[in-house]
Motif scaffolding. Structure first.
Motif, PDB file in Angstrom:
ATOM      1  N   MET A  38       1.418  -1.343   0.056  1.00 23.82           N
ATOM      2  CA  MET A  38      -0.239   0.370  -0.436  1.00 23.82           C
ATOM      3  C   MET A  38       0.648   1.270   0.061  1.00 23.82           C
ATOM      4  O   MET A  38       1.957   1.282   0.655  1.00 23.82           O
ATOM      5  CB  MET A  38      -0.672   0.443   1.198  1.00 23.82           C
ATOM      6  CG  MET A  38      -1.852  -0.991   1.718  1.00 23.82           C
ATOM      7  SD  MET A  38      -3.543  -0.731   2.068  1.00 23.82           S
ATOM      8  CE  MET A  38      -4.744  -1.860   1.377  1.00 23.82           C
ATOM      9  N   ASN A  39       0.220   1.920  -0.608  1.00 23.23           N
ATOM     10  CA  ASN A  39       1.146   3.825  -0.415  1.00 23.23           C
ATOM     11  C   ASN A  39       0.691   4.425   0.877  1.00 23.23           C
ATOM     12  O   ASN A  39      -0.036   4.646   1.268  1.00 23.23           O
ATOM     13  CB  ASN A  39       0.494   4.258  -2.079  1.00 23.23           C
ATOM     14  CG  ASN A  39       0.854   4.000  -2.864  1.00 23.23           C
ATOM     15  OD1 ASN A  39       1.431   3.133  -3.763  1.00 23.23           O
ATOM     16  ND2 ASN A  39       0.011   4.374  -4.417  1.00 23.23           N
ATOM     17  N   PRO A  40       1.980   4.596   1.267  1.00 20.38           N
ATOM     18  CA  PRO A  40       1.917   5.834   2.386  1.00 20.38           C
ATOM     19  C   PRO A  40       1.003   7.280   2.167  1.00 20.38           C
ATOM     20  O   PRO A  40       0.791   7.311   0.629  1.00 20.38           O
ATOM     21  CB  PRO A  40       3.346   6.699   2.189  1.00 20.38           C
ATOM     22  CG  PRO A  40       4.441   5.640   0.939  1.00 20.38           C
ATOM     23  CD  PRO A  40       3.344   5.172  -0.023  1.00 20.38           C
ATOM     24  N   PHE A  41       0.685   7.982   2.923  1.00 15.16           N
ATOM     25  CA  PHE A  41      -0.663   8.260   2.633  1.00 15.16           C
ATOM     26  C   PHE A  41      -0.031   9.827   2.772  1.00 15.16           C
ATOM     27  O   PHE A  41      -0.223  11.459   1.592  1.00 15.16           O
ATOM     28  CB  PHE A  41      -1.107   8.490   4.182  1.00 15.16           C
ATOM     29  CG  PHE A  41      -2.306   7.616   4.591  1.00 15.16           C
ATOM     30  CD1 PHE A  41      -3.106   7.200   3.514  1.00 15.16           C
ATOM     31  CD2 PHE A  41      -1.881   6.946   5.255  1.00 15.16           C
ATOM     32  CE1 PHE A  41      -3.656   6.290   3.599  1.00 15.16           C
ATOM     33  CE2 PHE A  41      -2.816   5.978   6.061  1.00 15.16           C
ATOM     34  CZ  PHE A  41      -3.576   5.849   5.258  1.00 15.16           C
ATOM     35  N   ALA A  42       1.576  10.695   2.144  1.00 15.97           N
ATOM     36  CA  ALA A  42       2.229  11.620   2.206  1.00 15.97           C
ATOM     37  C   ALA A  42       3.915  10.728   1.373  1.00 15.97           C
ATOM     38  O   ALA A  42       3.966  10.173   1.287  1.00 15.97           O
ATOM     39  CB  ALA A  42       2.472  12.398   3.333  1.00 15.97           C
ATOM     40  N   LEU A  93      10.230   6.086   6.545  1.00 15.36           N
ATOM     41  CA  LEU A  93       9.170   6.648   8.171  1.00 15.36           C
ATOM     42  C   LEU A  93       8.342   6.654   7.155  1.00 15.36           C
ATOM     43  O   LEU A  93       6.855   6.628   8.394  1.00 15.36           O
ATOM     44  CB  LEU A  93       9.732   7.339   8.738  1.00 15.36           C
ATOM     45  CG  LEU A  93      10.694   7.465   9.689  1.00 15.36           C
ATOM     46  CD1 LEU A  93      11.576   8.885  10.618  1.00 15.36           C
ATOM     47  CD2 LEU A  93      10.566   6.742  10.847  1.00 15.36           C
ATOM     48  N   LEU A  94       7.742   7.779   6.617  1.00 16.20           N
ATOM     49  CA  LEU A  94       6.563   7.782   5.668  1.00 16.20           C
ATOM     50  C   LEU A  94       5.471   6.427   5.733  1.00 16.20           C
ATOM     51  O   LEU A  94       4.131   5.823   5.933  1.00 16.20           O
ATOM     52  CB  LEU A  94       6.897   8.513   4.635  1.00 16.20           C
ATOM     53  CG  LEU A  94       7.287   9.634   4.761  1.00 16.20           C
ATOM     54  CD1 LEU A  94       7.346  10.620   3.343  1.00 16.20           C
ATOM     55  CD2 LEU A  94       5.783  10.708   4.688  1.00 16.20           C
ATOM     56  N   GLU A  95       6.226   5.574   5.253  1.00 17.41           N
ATOM     57  CA  GLU A  95       5.689   3.697   4.785  1.00 17.41           C
ATOM     58  C   GLU A  95       5.145   4.112   6.037  1.00 17.41           C
ATOM     59  O   GLU A  95       3.835   2.824   6.603  1.00 17.41           O
ATOM     60  CB  GLU A  95       6.596   2.788   3.990  1.00 17.41           C
ATOM     61  CG  GLU A  95       6.973   2.506   3.154  1.00 17.41           C
ATOM     62  CD  GLU A  95       7.715   2.714   2.088  1.00 17.41           C
ATOM     63  OE1 GLU A  95       8.196   1.120   3.205  1.00 17.41           O
ATOM     64  OE2 GLU A  95       8.371   2.631   1.259  1.00 17.41           O
ATOM     65  N   LEU A 120      -0.721   4.280  10.764  1.00 20.79           N
ATOM     66  CA  LEU A 120      -1.893   4.356  11.411  1.00 20.79           C
ATOM     67  C   LEU A 120      -3.136   3.154  10.732  1.00 20.79           C
ATOM     68  O   LEU A 120      -4.645   4.268  11.198  1.00 20.79           O
ATOM     69  CB  LEU A 120      -2.019   5.617  10.170  1.00 20.79           C
ATOM     70  CG  LEU A 120      -1.623   7.315  10.949  1.00 20.79           C
ATOM     71  CD1 LEU A 120      -1.467   8.629  10.206  1.00 20.79           C
ATOM     72  CD2 LEU A 120      -2.031   7.160  12.316  1.00 20.79           C
ATOM     73  N   ARG A 121      -3.189   2.812   9.421  1.00 23.18           N
ATOM     74  CA  ARG A 121      -4.026   2.019   9.029  1.00 23.18           C
ATOM     75  C   ARG A 121      -4.172   0.995   9.978  1.00 23.18           C
ATOM     76  O   ARG A 121      -5.527   0.159  10.462  1.00 23.18           O
ATOM     77  CB  ARG A 121      -3.041   0.913   8.056  1.00 23.18           C
ATOM     78  CG  ARG A 121      -3.113   1.644   6.786  1.00 23.18           C
ATOM     79  CD  ARG A 121      -3.007   0.704   5.760  1.00 23.18           C
ATOM     80  NE  ARG A 121      -3.075   2.056   3.967  1.00 23.18           N
ATOM     81  CZ  ARG A 121      -1.791   2.711   3.273  1.00 23.18           C
ATOM     82  NH1 ARG A 121      -0.165   2.607   4.232  1.00 23.18           N
ATOM     83  NH2 ARG A 121      -2.364   3.564   2.844  1.00 23.18           N
ATOM     84  N   GLU A 122      -3.285   0.537  10.970  1.00 19.46           N
ATOM     85  CA  GLU A 122      -3.015  -0.046  12.293  1.00 19.46           C
ATOM     86  C   GLU A 122      -4.130   0.449  13.591  1.00 19.46           C
ATOM     87  O   GLU A 122      -4.911  -0.402  13.747  1.00 19.46           O
ATOM     88  CB  GLU A 122      -1.855  -0.674  13.057  1.00 19.46           C
ATOM     89  CG  GLU A 122      -2.282  -1.431  14.322  1.00 19.46           C
ATOM     90  CD  GLU A 122      -3.402  -2.452  13.686  1.00 19.46           C
ATOM     91  OE1 GLU A 122      -3.481  -3.770  15.129  1.00 19.46           O
ATOM     92  OE2 GLU A 122      -2.542  -3.739  12.310  1.00 19.46           O
ATOM     93  N   GLU A 123      -3.762   1.346  13.975  1.00 23.03           N
ATOM     94  CA  GLU A 123      -4.702   1.996  14.754  1.00 23.03           C
ATOM     95  C   GLU A 123      -6.272   2.483  14.393  1.00 23.03           C
ATOM     96  O   GLU A 123      -7.020   2.155  14.769  1.00 23.03           O
ATOM     97  CB  GLU A 123      -4.712   3.554  14.979  1.00 23.03           C
ATOM     98  CG  GLU A 123      -2.905   4.000  15.532  1.00 23.03           C
ATOM     99  CD  GLU A 123      -2.693   3.225  17.036  1.00 23.03           C
ATOM    100  OE1 GLU A 123      -3.762   3.551  17.143  1.00 23.03           O
ATOM    101  OE2 GLU A 123      -2.015   2.491  17.618  1.00 23.03           O
ATOM    102  N   ALA A 124      -7.088   2.259  12.852  1.00 21.77           N
ATOM    103  CA  ALA A 124      -8.189   2.751  12.097  1.00 21.77           C
ATOM    104  C   ALA A 124      -8.630   1.051  12.949  1.00 21.77           C
ATOM    105  O   ALA A 124      -9.668   0.827  12.940  1.00 21.77           O
ATOM    106  CB  ALA A 124      -8.340   2.630  10.716  1.00 21.77           C
TER     107      ALA A 124
END
Length: 132
Positions: free
Chosen positions: A1-5, A28-30, A36-40
């Protein structure tokens, strides 16, 4: 999956990166995006689906949170303990300070999770006496 930034986003929203920081920033971006995906996932949400379903500005919020976390992590020194505040004295031999990231490592603030809608205030009532 692509990083969000991207590294370009980090440069535009935070500051120009030094050459040795660019490779670290990419990794770090990855990691931050996956964190964040894990937190969601912990609260039964899928962050990528939320970005697709919500208005376009939500993707910008996710990008901003990602950049904030990566920037904070990049500010953390890797060769010494990073201090945000220090106090020194002389003949009394006193030194005190506050650490930037106590314990080091990557961390995501509750306020950042709230910005993404992943942490909300809860309220409830505990009935100590039960129903008889």
């Amino acid at each position: 999956m692509n990083p969000f930034a991207t590294v370009d986003d980090l440069t535009m929203l935070w500051r120009p990166l030094k050459e040795d920081e660019k490779e670290r920033a990419e990794k770090l971006l990855e990691i931050v995006s996956d964190s964040l995906r894990e937190e969601a996932d912990k609260v039964g949400r899928t962050l990528d689906a939320m970005i697709a379903e919500k208005p376009p500005y939500f993707a910008s919020v996710v990008k901003s949170v990602t950049v904030d976390i990566v920037a904070r992590t990049l500010m953390t020194s890797t060769d010494q303990e990073p201090m945000t505040q220090t106090t020194e004295s002389a003949l009394g031999y006193s030194v005190s300070g506050s650490y930037l990231v106590p314990g080091g490592g990557l961390f995501i603030k509750n306020s950042e999770l709230s910005r993404l809608g992943l942490k909300k205030q809860r309220f409830g009532v505990i009935d100590f006496y039960g129903n008889d």
